[in-house]
Write an enzyme that holds these catalytic residues in place. Structure first.
Site, PDB file in Angstrom:
ATOM      1  N   GLY A 134       0.860  -1.023  -0.071  1.00  0.00           N
ATOM      2  CA  GLY A 134       0.107   0.110  -0.029  1.00  0.00           C
ATOM      3  C   GLY A 134       0.761   0.959  -0.149  1.00  0.00           C
ATOM      4  O   GLY A 134       0.701   2.396   0.475  1.00  0.00           O
ATOM      5  N   GLU A 181       8.030   5.360  -5.926  1.00  0.00           N
ATOM      6  CA  GLU A 181       8.991   4.593  -6.663  1.00  0.00           C
ATOM      7  C   GLU A 181      10.134   5.360  -6.990  1.00  0.00           C
ATOM      8  O   GLU A 181      11.140   4.407  -7.512  1.00  0.00           O
ATOM      9  CB  GLU A 181       8.642   3.861  -8.475  1.00  0.00           C
ATOM     10  N   ALA A 182      10.266   4.983  -5.752  1.00  0.00           N
ATOM     11  CA  ALA A 182      11.156   6.133  -5.061  1.00  0.00           C
ATOM     12  C   ALA A 182      13.066   5.783  -5.441  1.00  0.00           C
ATOM     13  O   ALA A 182      14.021   6.013  -6.121  1.00  0.00           O
ATOM     14  CB  ALA A 182      11.272   6.709  -4.644  1.00  0.00           C
TER      15      ALA A 182
END
EC number: 2.7.1.21
Length: 212
Positions: free
Chosen positions: A21, A100-101
């Site tokens: 999540g 989505e670092a």
């Protein structure tokens, strides 16, 4: 979290395995900022085209418009216009979200620190561990430098326990330990597992120094 307890700019990081999540939480925080009439900019890596090319998307189907960029330098260019150092908050931006670092290189670290120092609230979401259960890219340094860290868990679909690891699957079987780290995918390629059963072919992904 509508108004952060931290005054001025700061860095928030949301991490966890696949299906925990993370993107959902990023969308929730940024949506609340939009409701509060704060000025929000959202970025995602161009490599992540699983659901929408120009939106952050959760596995549950929630979306938020975002700018897809190839790297951290492209984020800097979007914000400054010329890719220069950010000594002041970008015009028209109060909050910046990056999904989505883990896919961005080490250049993301100085960028988000500059933004926070300039008074911007920066919210990142990403995997803290790769499929080998090893630290993923620049995430360890981002976690160390953040004011706020939230580590989420998924649910193991096999045993129902809280899942903290991401298992990559190839043909329904665990990937090899020496397979490439980056492979964009969803349920067809990954599952979330707890620590105990997490393995990769060719090596245990969480070796213990006490085992020898």
């Amino acid at each position: 979290m509508l108004r952060s307890p931290y005054s001025g700019g700061h860095l928030e990081v949301v991490v966890g395995p696949m299906f925990s999540g993370k993107s959902e939480e990023l969308i929730r925080r940024l949506t609340r900022s939009l409701i509060a009439r704060q000025r929000v900019a959202v970025f995602k890596p161009a490599i992540d085209n699983r659901y929408h090319a120009s939106e952050v998307a959760s596995h549950a189907g929630r979306t938020l418009e975002a700018v897809a960029v190839p790297d951290a330098q492209a984020i800097r260019a979007q914000l400054s216009g010329q890719g220069e150092l950010l000594s002041a908050a970008p015009e028209g931006v109060d909050v910046i979200g990056i999904d989505e670092a883990q896919f961005f290189g080490p250049e993301l670290v100085p960028l988000v620190l500059e933004l926070a120092d300039a008074g911007v609230r920066v919210v990142l979401a990403g995997l803290d561990l790769d499929f080998r259960a090893e630290p993923f890219g620049s995430m360890p340094e981002l976690l160390a430098r953040a004011e706020s860290v939230d580590k989420l868990t998924a649910i193991c679909t096999v045993c129902g326990a809280p899942a903290t690891r991401t298992q990559r699957l190839i043909g329904g079987q665990p990937a090899r330990f020496d397979d490439p780290v980056v492979l964009v995918g969803a349920q067809e390629s990954y599952e979330a597992l707890p620590r105990a059963p997490h393995r990769a072919q060719g090596g245990v992904t969480t070796p213990s120094p006490l085992a020898s």
